[in-house]
Design a protein around this motif. Structure first.
Motif, PDB file in Angstrom:
ATOM      1  N   TYR A   1      -3.435  13.564  -4.496  1.00  0.00           N
ATOM      2  CA  TYR A   1      -2.776  12.417  -3.877  1.00  0.00           C
ATOM      3  C   TYR A   1      -3.677  11.196  -4.001  1.00  0.00           C
ATOM      4  O   TYR A   1      -4.861  11.244  -3.651  1.00  0.00           O
ATOM      5  CB  TYR A   1      -2.470  12.720  -2.416  1.00  0.00           C
ATOM      6  N   TYR A   2      -3.089  10.117  -4.487  1.00  0.00           N
ATOM      7  CA  TYR A   2      -3.829   8.884  -4.723  1.00  0.00           C
ATOM      8  C   TYR A   2      -3.304   7.764  -3.832  1.00  0.00           C
ATOM      9  O   TYR A   2      -2.089   7.542  -3.735  1.00  0.00           O
ATOM     10  CB  TYR A   2      -3.692   8.439  -6.176  1.00  0.00           C
ATOM     11  N   CYS A   3      -4.225   7.068  -3.235  1.00  0.00           N
ATOM     12  CA  CYS A   3      -3.895   5.856  -2.495  1.00  0.00           C
ATOM     13  C   CYS A   3      -3.826   4.683  -3.476  1.00  0.00           C
ATOM     14  O   CYS A   3      -4.618   4.612  -4.423  1.00  0.00           O
ATOM     15  CB  CYS A   3      -4.970   5.604  -1.437  1.00  0.00           C
ATOM     16  N   ASN A   4      -2.899   3.789  -3.227  1.00  0.00           N
ATOM     17  CA  ASN A   4      -2.709   2.630  -4.098  1.00  0.00           C
ATOM     18  C   ASN A   4      -2.529   1.379  -3.259  1.00  0.00           C
ATOM     19  O   ASN A   4      -1.892   1.435  -2.200  1.00  0.00           O
ATOM     20  CB  ASN A   4      -1.465   2.858  -4.961  1.00  0.00           C
TER      21      ASN A   4
ATOM     22  N   MET B   1       0.863  -1.192   0.000  1.00  0.00           N
ATOM     23  CA  MET B   1       0.000   0.000   0.000  1.00  0.00           C
ATOM     24  C   MET B   1       0.884   1.220   0.000  1.00  0.00           C
ATOM     25  O   MET B   1       1.987   1.202   0.571  1.00  0.00           O
ATOM     26  CB  MET B   1      -0.922   0.036   1.224  1.00  0.00           C
ATOM     27  N   GLY B   2       0.375   2.267  -0.613  1.00  0.00           N
ATOM     28  CA  GLY B   2       1.191   3.472  -0.645  1.00  0.00           C
ATOM     29  C   GLY B   2       0.444   4.655  -1.192  1.00  0.00           C
ATOM     30  O   GLY B   2      -0.763   4.597  -1.439  1.00  0.00           O
ATOM     31  N   TRP B   3       1.200   5.736  -1.372  1.00  0.00           N
ATOM     32  CA  TRP B   3       0.648   7.004  -1.844  1.00  0.00           C
ATOM     33  C   TRP B   3       1.427   7.491  -3.061  1.00  0.00           C
ATOM     34  O   TRP B   3       2.666   7.422  -3.088  1.00  0.00           O
ATOM     35  CB  TRP B   3       0.732   8.066  -0.746  1.00  0.00           C
ATOM     36  N   TYR B   4       0.693   7.992  -4.033  1.00  0.00           N
ATOM     37  CA  TYR B   4       1.252   8.621  -5.213  1.00  0.00           C
ATOM     38  C   TYR B   4       0.632   9.999  -5.328  1.00  0.00           C
ATOM     39  O   TYR B   4      -0.391  10.291  -4.705  1.00  0.00           O
ATOM     40  CB  TYR B   4       0.930   7.795  -6.471  1.00  0.00           C
ATOM     41  N   ARG B   5       1.239  10.843  -6.141  1.00  0.00           N
ATOM     42  CA  ARG B   5       0.648  12.160  -6.380  1.00  0.00           C
ATOM     43  C   ARG B   5       0.851  12.575  -7.825  1.00  0.00           C
ATOM     44  O   ARG B   5       1.792  12.142  -8.483  1.00  0.00           O
ATOM     45  CB  ARG B   5       1.232  13.210  -5.431  1.00  0.00           C
TER      46      ARG B   5
ATOM     47  N   PHE C   1       4.773   1.190   1.287  1.00  0.00           N
ATOM     48  CA  PHE C   1       5.317   0.007   1.932  1.00  0.00           C
ATOM     49  C   PHE C   1       5.655  -1.013   0.852  1.00  0.00           C
ATOM     50  O   PHE C   1       4.894  -1.219  -0.092  1.00  0.00           O
ATOM     51  CB  PHE C   1       4.305  -0.593   2.918  1.00  0.00           C
ATOM     52  N   THR C   2       6.795  -1.654   1.017  1.00  0.00           N
ATOM     53  CA  THR C   2       7.223  -2.660   0.057  1.00  0.00           C
ATOM     54  C   THR C   2       6.719  -4.036   0.480  1.00  0.00           C
ATOM     55  O   THR C   2       6.150  -4.201   1.565  1.00  0.00           O
ATOM     56  CB  THR C   2       8.749  -2.683  -0.031  1.00  0.00           C
ATOM     57  N   ARG C   3       6.950  -5.022  -0.364  1.00  0.00           N
ATOM     58  CA  ARG C   3       6.468  -6.369  -0.087  1.00  0.00           C
ATOM     59  C   ARG C   3       7.076  -6.958   1.176  1.00  0.00           C
ATOM     60  O   ARG C   3       6.430  -7.755   1.860  1.00  0.00           O
ATOM     61  CB  ARG C   3       6.765  -7.281  -1.270  1.00  0.00           C
ATOM     62  N   ASP C   4       8.304  -6.549   1.497  1.00  0.00           N
ATOM     63  CA  ASP C   4       8.955  -7.093   2.689  1.00  0.00           C
ATOM     64  C   ASP C   4       8.719  -6.233   3.926  1.00  0.00           C
ATOM     65  O   ASP C   4       9.334  -6.456   4.971  1.00  0.00           O
ATOM     66  CB  ASP C   4      10.455  -7.253   2.451  1.00  0.00           C
ATOM     67  N   GLY C   5       7.807  -5.266   3.806  1.00  0.00           N
ATOM     68  CA  GLY C   5       7.456  -4.464   4.966  1.00  0.00           C
ATOM     69  C   GLY C   5       8.280  -3.211   5.142  1.00  0.00           C
ATOM     70  O   GLY C   5       8.060  -2.448   6.088  1.00  0.00           O
TER      71      GLY C   5
END
Length: 121
Positions: A93-96, A34-38, A51-55
């Motif tokens: 800002y977009y949540c992904n 999960m993360g944020w883009y703009r 957050f990356t796949r490994d946390g």
């Protein structure tokens, strides 16, 4: 289907702070990232923090030391604390999130509707 709902955008003066929230809901088996883009007007959508796949976490160089991403795994929620805001942080800002709906399905990228952040000088 998976829905992402963002909140917390608005208008703030330079140097101020905002906190964005995003919650994923729907038929979710697991969330991988999960993360944020703009996206600023006339520009491409870029990573802000995730957050990356490994946390671990990734931050854009332009926000390091000012923005902090956090999450609540139980709620499938992610947050972005934005401090020392600058006019150049103005963007939608977009949540992904990257999620799958059952054990056998593939991971799919989902996007929120976006929330406007405007920083005045």
């Amino acid at each position: 289907q998976v829905q992402l709902v963002e909140s917390g955008g608005g208008l703030v003066q330079a140097g101020g702070s905002l906190r964005l929230s995003c919650a994923a809901s729907g038929n979710i088996f697991s969330v991988r990232t999960m993360g944020w883009y703009r996206q600023a007007p006339g520009k491409q959508r870029d990573l802000v923090a995730a957050f990356t796949r490994d946390g671990g976490t990734n931050y854009a160089d332009s926000v390091k030391g000012r923005f902090t991403i956090s999450r609540d795994g139980a709620k499938n929620a992610v947050y972005l604390q934005m401090n020392s805001l600058k006019p150049e942080d103005t963007a939608v800002y977009y949540c992904n999130c990257n999620a799958r709906q059952n054990y056998y399905s593939t991971y799919v990228q989902y996007w929120g509707q976006g929330t406007q952040v405007t920083v005045s000088s």
